[in-house]
Design a protein around this motif. Structure first.
Motif, PDB file in Angstrom:
ATOM      1  N   MET A 189      -4.185 -12.684  12.607  1.00  0.00           N
ATOM      2  CA  MET A 189      -3.500 -11.930  11.572  1.00  0.00           C
ATOM      3  C   MET A 189      -4.162 -10.559  11.464  1.00  0.00           C
ATOM      4  SD  MET A 189      -2.923 -12.966   7.602  1.00  0.00           S
ATOM      5  CE  MET A 189      -4.509 -12.883   6.825  1.00  0.00           C
ATOM      6  N   SER A 190      -3.450  -9.517  11.847  1.00  0.00           N
ATOM      7  CA  SER A 190      -3.971  -8.162  11.771  1.00  0.00           C
ATOM      8  C   SER A 190      -3.225  -7.367  10.713  1.00  0.00           C
ATOM      9  CB  SER A 190      -3.842  -7.451  13.113  1.00  0.00           C
ATOM     10  OG  SER A 190      -4.708  -8.016  14.053  1.00  0.00           O
ATOM     11  N   TYR A 191      -3.948  -6.519  10.047  1.00  0.00           N
ATOM     12  CA  TYR A 191      -3.361  -5.652   9.028  1.00  0.00           C
ATOM     13  C   TYR A 191      -2.931  -4.337   9.670  1.00  0.00           C
ATOM     14  CZ  TYR A 191      -4.845  -8.815   5.380  1.00  0.00           C
ATOM     15  OH  TYR A 191      -4.978  -9.917   4.577  1.00  0.00           O
ATOM     16  N   VAL A 192      -1.744  -3.872   9.293  1.00  0.00           N
ATOM     17  CA  VAL A 192      -1.200  -2.621   9.811  1.00  0.00           C
ATOM     18  C   VAL A 192      -0.941  -1.669   8.644  1.00  0.00           C
ATOM     19  CG1 VAL A 192      -0.177  -3.668  11.874  1.00  0.00           C
ATOM     20  CG2 VAL A 192       1.172  -3.505   9.786  1.00  0.00           C
ATOM     21  N   LEU A 193      -0.982  -0.395   8.953  1.00  0.00           N
ATOM     22  CA  LEU A 193      -0.770   0.629   7.938  1.00  0.00           C
ATOM     23  C   LEU A 193       0.653   0.582   7.404  1.00  0.00           C
ATOM     24  CD1 LEU A 193      -1.811   3.136   6.412  1.00  0.00           C
ATOM     25  CD2 LEU A 193      -1.014   4.495   8.355  1.00  0.00           C
ATOM     26  N   GLU A 194       0.778   0.525   6.087  1.00  0.00           N
ATOM     27  CA  GLU A 194       2.083   0.582   5.419  1.00  0.00           C
ATOM     28  C   GLU A 194       2.379   2.003   4.949  1.00  0.00           C
ATOM     29  OE1 GLU A 194       4.646  -1.583   4.538  1.00  0.00           O
ATOM     30  OE2 GLU A 194       3.735  -2.926   5.983  1.00  0.00           O
ATOM     31  N   LYS A 195       1.429   2.572   4.192  1.00  0.00           N
ATOM     32  CA  LYS A 195       1.663   3.918   3.656  1.00  0.00           C
ATOM     33  C   LYS A 195       0.381   4.475   3.058  1.00  0.00           C
ATOM     34  CE  LYS A 195       3.152   2.349  -0.934  1.00  0.00           C
ATOM     35  NZ  LYS A 195       4.212   2.389  -1.930  1.00  0.00           N
ATOM     36  N   SER A 196       0.408   5.776   2.848  1.00  0.00           N
ATOM     37  CA  SER A 196      -0.679   6.442   2.144  1.00  0.00           C
ATOM     38  C   SER A 196      -0.439   6.287   0.643  1.00  0.00           C
ATOM     39  CB  SER A 196      -0.720   7.927   2.495  1.00  0.00           C
ATOM     40  OG  SER A 196      -1.659   8.604   1.666  1.00  0.00           O
ATOM     41  N   LEU A 197      -1.500   5.988  -0.065  1.00  0.00           N
ATOM     42  CA  LEU A 197      -1.415   5.919  -1.526  1.00  0.00           C
ATOM     43  C   LEU A 197      -1.840   7.242  -2.146  1.00  0.00           C
ATOM     44  CD1 LEU A 197      -2.896   2.342  -1.928  1.00  0.00           C
ATOM     45  CD2 LEU A 197      -0.486   3.025  -2.085  1.00  0.00           C
ATOM     46  N   GLY A 198      -2.174   8.199  -1.293  1.00  0.00           N
ATOM     47  CA  GLY A 198      -2.506   9.542  -1.745  1.00  0.00           C
ATOM     48  C   GLY A 198      -3.994   9.794  -1.862  1.00  0.00           C
ATOM     49  N   ASP A 199      -4.283  11.030  -2.176  1.00  0.00           N
ATOM     50  CA  ASP A 199      -5.667  11.451  -2.355  1.00  0.00           C
ATOM     51  C   ASP A 199      -6.077  11.233  -3.798  1.00  0.00           C
ATOM     52  OD1 ASP A 199      -5.524  12.189   0.260  1.00  0.00           O
ATOM     53  OD2 ASP A 199      -5.634  14.342  -0.095  1.00  0.00           O
ATOM     54  N   HIS A 200      -7.371  11.001  -3.988  1.00  0.00           N
ATOM     55  CA  HIS A 200      -7.918  10.877  -5.333  1.00  0.00           C
ATOM     56  C   HIS A 200      -9.135  11.783  -5.437  1.00  0.00           C
ATOM     57  CE1 HIS A 200     -10.904   8.103  -3.624  1.00  0.00           C
ATOM     58  NE2 HIS A 200      -9.894   7.445  -3.071  1.00  0.00           N
ATOM     59  N   SER A 208      -0.880  -3.981   5.406  1.00  0.00           N
ATOM     60  CA  SER A 208      -0.271  -5.288   5.146  1.00  0.00           C
ATOM     61  C   SER A 208      -0.349  -6.174   6.384  1.00  0.00           C
ATOM     62  CB  SER A 208       1.185  -5.141   4.732  1.00  0.00           C
ATOM     63  OG  SER A 208       1.959  -4.695   5.826  1.00  0.00           O
ATOM     64  N   SER A 209      -0.282  -7.468   6.105  1.00  0.00           N
ATOM     65  CA  SER A 209      -0.163  -8.497   7.135  1.00  0.00           C
ATOM     66  C   SER A 209       0.658  -9.618   6.509  1.00  0.00           C
ATOM     67  CB  SER A 209      -1.538  -9.001   7.565  1.00  0.00           C
ATOM     68  OG  SER A 209      -1.410  -9.999   8.554  1.00  0.00           O
ATOM     69  N   GLY A 210       1.924  -9.705   6.887  1.00  0.00           N
ATOM     70  CA  GLY A 210       2.808 -10.663   6.240  1.00  0.00           C
ATOM     71  C   GLY A 210       2.947 -10.320   4.765  1.00  0.00           C
ATOM     72  N   ASP A 211       2.631 -11.288   3.906  1.00  0.00           N
ATOM     73  CA  ASP A 211       2.733 -11.038   2.463  1.00  0.00           C
ATOM     74  C   ASP A 211       1.358 -10.789   1.832  1.00  0.00           C
ATOM     75  OD1 ASP A 211       1.774 -13.588   2.667  1.00  0.00           O
ATOM     76  OD2 ASP A 211       3.170 -14.467   1.234  1.00  0.00           O
ATOM     77  N   SER A 212       0.401 -10.380   2.658  1.00  0.00           N
ATOM     78  CA  SER A 212      -0.950 -10.058   2.183  1.00  0.00           C
ATOM     79  C   SER A 212      -1.170  -8.551   2.296  1.00  0.00           C
ATOM     80  CB  SER A 212      -1.970 -10.816   3.048  1.00  0.00           C
ATOM     81  OG  SER A 212      -3.270 -10.565   2.617  1.00  0.00           O
ATOM     82  N   PHE A 213      -1.738  -7.957   1.246  1.00  0.00           N
ATOM     83  CA  PHE A 213      -1.911  -6.508   1.201  1.00  0.00           C
ATOM     84  C   PHE A 213      -3.355  -6.135   0.887  1.00  0.00           C
ATOM     85  CE2 PHE A 213       2.448  -7.451   0.336  1.00  0.00           C
ATOM     86  CZ  PHE A 213       3.136  -6.511   1.077  1.00  0.00           C
ATOM     87  N   LEU A 214      -3.797  -5.033   1.502  1.00  0.00           N
ATOM     88  CA  LEU A 214      -5.144  -4.511   1.275  1.00  0.00           C
ATOM     89  C   LEU A 214      -5.080  -3.011   1.045  1.00  0.00           C
ATOM     90  CD1 LEU A 214      -7.097  -6.226   4.201  1.00  0.00           C
ATOM     91  CD2 LEU A 214      -6.946  -6.995   1.826  1.00  0.00           C
TER      92      LEU A 214
END
Length: 88
Positions: free
Chosen positions: A1-12, A21-27
């Motif tokens: 199970m590998s995680y792939v880039l979904e999107k940028s959440l922006g700069d802080h 994300s990987s399936g229904d798991s998010f990091l």
């Protein structure tokens, strides 16, 4: 199970956060330059990128010369390798 880039959440204030994300798991992988050496920390999140557990799953320090995106992507690549490593 590998995680792939979904999107940028922006700069802080101290860096940047990206959602993986990987399936229904998010990091969320969050880059911070708040300390002497920049670091990337990985946290569990929901699909919108809101952290659901502030206990770090993984983290790495980086050299200041590495770009923010390089630091985040290399940390997530290492996280994926460790997650997919066969048990001894």
């Amino acid at each position: 199970m590998s995680y792939v880039l979904e999107k940028s959440l922006g700069d802080h204030e101290h860096g940047r956060a990206l959602l993986y994300s990987s399936g229904d798991s998010f990091l969320v992988a969050s880059y911070s330059k708040a300390f002497i050496r920049p670091e990337v920390l990985v946290f569990k999140s929901d699909p919108e990128g809101n952290v659901t557990d502030w206990i770090e799953l993984f983290g790495e320090k980086h050299d200041k010369e590495i770009t923010i995106n390089e630091a985040i992507h290399s940390t997530m690549a290492r996280f994926n390798r460790l997650e997919n490593k066969p048990a001894p």
